[in-house]
Enzyme design. Structure first.
Site, PDB file in Angstrom:
ATOM      1  N   GLY A  94      -1.057  -7.295   8.699  1.00 52.89           N
ATOM      2  CA  GLY A  94      -1.700  -6.881   9.936  1.00 52.89           C
ATOM      3  C   GLY A  94      -2.514  -5.614   9.724  1.00 52.89           C
ATOM      4  O   GLY A  94      -2.891  -5.276   8.609  1.00 52.89           O
ATOM      5  N   ILE A  95      -2.780  -4.887  10.851  1.00 56.71           N
ATOM      6  CA  ILE A  95      -3.550  -3.642  10.723  1.00 56.71           C
ATOM      7  C   ILE A  95      -2.595  -2.560  10.231  1.00 56.71           C
ATOM      8  O   ILE A  95      -1.966  -1.852  11.007  1.00 56.71           O
ATOM      9  CB  ILE A  95      -4.214  -3.232  12.059  1.00 56.71           C
ATOM     10  CG1 ILE A  95      -5.155  -4.353  12.527  1.00 56.71           C
ATOM     11  CG2 ILE A  95      -4.995  -1.920  11.879  1.00 56.71           C
ATOM     12  CD1 ILE A  95      -6.115  -3.962  13.631  1.00 56.71           C
ATOM     13  N   HIS A  96      -2.448  -2.464   8.914  1.00 54.06           N
ATOM     14  CA  HIS A  96      -1.521  -1.498   8.330  1.00 54.06           C
ATOM     15  C   HIS A  96      -2.248  -0.216   7.950  1.00 54.06           C
ATOM     16  O   HIS A  96      -3.453  -0.071   8.191  1.00 54.06           O
ATOM     17  CB  HIS A  96      -0.763  -2.114   7.157  1.00 54.06           C
ATOM     18  CG  HIS A  96      -1.625  -2.690   6.094  1.00 54.06           C
ATOM     19  ND1 HIS A  96      -1.851  -2.075   4.907  1.00 54.06           N
ATOM     20  CD2 HIS A  96      -2.337  -3.841   6.066  1.00 54.06           C
ATOM     21  CE1 HIS A  96      -2.644  -2.821   4.167  1.00 54.06           C
ATOM     22  NE2 HIS A  96      -2.967  -3.902   4.857  1.00 54.06           N
ATOM     23  N   ALA A  97      -1.502   0.713   7.350  1.00 52.02           N
ATOM     24  CA  ALA A  97      -2.023   2.069   7.147  1.00 52.02           C
ATOM     25  C   ALA A  97      -3.360   2.110   6.416  1.00 52.02           C
ATOM     26  O   ALA A  97      -4.290   2.783   6.841  1.00 52.02           O
ATOM     27  CB  ALA A  97      -0.988   2.902   6.399  1.00 52.02           C
TER      28      ALA A  97
END
Lengths: 559, 86
Positions: B13-16
């Site tokens: 997903g929208i990770h760091a």
């Protein structure tokens, strides 16, 4: 002896005294400030310094563990400047008159709490990142230096959990392994431990007791076991395992990135055999040059019904993109004989090894084959794909299969779905028939790959699963090796390449023979890549070539 | 305002990492405000932590709104970014 089972997140075995990480515990001071504006500026200065420090750590991580690890600290730099985080700190200082240390701690705790409450493991683990940057800023504000290891000898480092910045700042020469009570497999500490090749075990919970400090422990990152005060037998066993792993690692360090070329300059490709998409990481870890055999059966075995085109497409696409442009040879469905799948509803056979199997099923049931070919060609747009048909005995079979490939390509073109024009199509050589007519087969395919298990079984008329036949089942039999030589000559006469994807490929006793015959590619299990590369690099083909080929043709003992 | 929808394909997903890169990229577009919406929740895309706290996962469809500045160019640049990184 005390044995604790937890979760291993970085493989390897380490032995040494256990040492608990000492944190410089600054007692947090909390007080009201008069001059709120200058307190705010004091925070801004500490924030700027934290960003500088993280920049230095990013460079250190880049050297030790690569760009991916460096990116972590670059993200931390941005988190220091996060708008919401900074805004709550500003409010705590300017509205509430709180000192900067307390303001940063509270703002960090708020953000960490939100992350900790999230569903997903990955995002939950980010709470540690926020706490880490807050601790850094507080440390700068209060002039406290970060913790470390105060020991003269290397240790197995124990902690409740280690922040990424703590991990990267550690003196690596002092660390044999990690053992933490908390942590998650997707924490950056686990990732850093893996990239730096230090064994690590997490999730030990309350089983990791402070009284173990200074006692001898063995950590096995592969199995997730920590042993305190091991008995002689356990210690010996684990030390042996450690030696094997170290030897392997040494081989890897020496040979990674090196070409598979003999001392007199003959090269050979060393690829890997895999059975499912997750195996790709061990291919890359062991520096395999590509995938010489991807068995597509797992897709069918994992399902209760025929796998759909999309399902197959996603799996093939993943392997192709993960391999990043390196060649991937996918073998079409190879069931029947010893591999049965219920929903295919194949009638029981008297003689399954000689029965309706592999390509024969595909040609008899074109609808199943067509689905797989469509998925394969669609995936070809994402990497370097080659398609391989198993269990060929005649030229017409190959022509019929290739005709279906052409039909599938025409369909995709008509539907406007992209695919690669450069997909090589090859066959397995597993039957004596295919080997004997390899001069003709070579004219209709782009490559051969020899399946030595079946070729041996069919050539020697010897069931490889019958234990009583052990001494009759001899893959080194000259009949098999002569066929191999014949196949190679026919391939090269027609300008196509030939590989071996059976177990024989990794047989180091035969490496010189394969090189002498002129095999172009060996596809072996990922673990065998480096020992094989070593063997190739130690060989001088010129010295042995004539002798080996002579032996193959006339050695009485072998016959 | 210029908007588009995107379905996340990245397994985490929208990770760091992509979130950080995205913030960096958007900072380069002066004068444009970028909002990311999933369901009923919206977030200013410059807010790194809030963006990660949306917990946007693989398979989630998000809407991206660009307001102000060269909306057309910014939106297509961000769309490219999503395709390449997420």
């Amino acid at each position: 002896m005390i044995t604790i089972q937890a979760k291993g997140v970085s493989t390897g075995v380490a032995i040494g005294p256990l040492y608990f990480y000492k944190r410089a515990q600054a007692t947090l001071r909390r007080y009201q400030v008069e001059d709120r504006e200058s307190e705010w500026l004091r925070f801004k200065a500490a924030q700027a310094k934290a960003i500088d420090q993280l920049g230095v750590l990013a460079e250190k991580a880049r050297e030790e563990a690569g760009d991916e690890a460096a990116m972590l600290f670059e993200t931390h730099q941005m988190m220091c400047e996060d708008m919401d985080y900074e805004e709550s700190i500003e409010n705590f200082i300017k509205e509430d008159g709180l000192n900067a240390e307390a303001a940063v701690t509270d703002a960090g705790a708020m953000q960490a709490e939100t992350f900790a409450a999230m569903e997903d493991d990955y995002f939950r683990a980010r709470a540690a990142d926020v706490k880490d940057i807050s601790a850094r800023i507080v440390g700068i504000l209060s002039g406290v230096v970060q913790g470390g290891i105060d020991s003269d000898v290397p240790v197995v480092l124990a902690a409740d959990d280690l922040a990424p910045s703590e991990t990267v700042q550690l003196d690596k020469s002092k660390i044999l392994g990690f053992a933490t009570s908390g942590g998650s497999g997707s924490s950056h500490t686990a990732i850093l431990a893996r990239t730096m090749g230090i064994p690590a075990i997490i999730g030990l919970g309350s089983q990791l007791k402070p009284e173990y400090e200074g006692r001898e422990v063995i950590v096995d990152g592969g199995t997730g076991v920590v042993v305190v005060d091991a008995d002689a037998e356990t210690k010996q066993r684990l030390l042996k395992k450690r030696e094997e792993l170290l030897r392997r690692q040494e081989l890897l360090n020496q040979l990674k990135g090196q070409p598979n070329v003999t001392r007199d300059g003959q090269s050979i490709r060393i690829y890997c055999n895999i059975g499912n998409p997750e195996d790709v990481h061990s291919v890359l870890e062991n520096d395999g040059g590509g995938i010489g055999l991807f068995r597509s059966e797992f897709l069918y075995l994992n399902c209760d019904d025929y796998p759909t085109e999309d399902y197959q497409f996603e799996a093939y696409k993943k392997v192709l993109s993960d391999m990043d442009g390196k060649e991937v040879v996918i073998r079409t469905l190879d069931i029947g004989a010893d591999k049965m799948i219920e929903y295919f509803q194949l009638p029981k056979e008297e003689n399954p090894a000689l029965g309706n199997r592999a390509l024969r099923i595909c040609l008899n049931r074109p609808e199943i084959f067509r689905t797989q070919l469509r998925a394969l060609y669609r995936a070809s747009a994402y990497g370097k794909l080659a398609i391989m048909f198993p269990m060929v005995t005649s030229v017409w079979e190959v022509k019929e299969a290739k005709k279906m490939c052409e039909q599938v390509k025409a369909e995709l073109t008509a539907e406007g779905i992209p695919y690669s024009e450069d997909v090589e199509v090859g066959i397995m050589i597993e039957t004596p028939a295919a080997a004997v007519i390899s001069d003709r087969l070579a004219k209709v395919v782009d490559f051969f790959s020899v399946g030595t298990n079946d070729l041996t079984q069919y050539t020697l008329a010897c069931d490889r699963q019958n234990n009583d036949l052990g001494r009759f089942f001899n893959p080194h039999h000259p009949a098999v090796l002569r066929l191999l030589k014949l196949v190679t000559e026919n391939a090269h006469k027609n300008g196509i390449w030939v590989g071996i994807c059976g177990e024989l490929g990794a047989d180091l006793e035969l490496t010189e023979t394969f090189l002498s015959i002129g095999i172009d590619e060996l596809s072996v299990s990922p673990r065998s890549v480096l020992p094989l590369r070593q063997k190739v690099r130690d060989t001088v083909v010129g010295d042995v070539k004539e002798k080996l080929i002579d032996a193959l043709m006339s050695d009485e003992n072998a016959l | 305002m210029k908007s588009f929808e995107y379905t996340i394909t990245d397994p985490v997903g929208i990770h760091a990492r992509p979130a950080g890169l995205l913030v960096k990229a958007i900072k380069g577009f002066a004068g444009s405000a970028v909002t990311i919406t999933k369901g009923e929740k919206s977030v200013n895309a410059l807010k790194l932590m809030a963006l990660m706290q949306m917990g946007i996962k693989q398979g989630d469809t998000v809407r991206i709104d660009v307001e102000g500045g060269d909306e057309e160019a910014v939106a297509s640049a961000i769309e490219e970014f999503f395709k390449a990184n997420l």
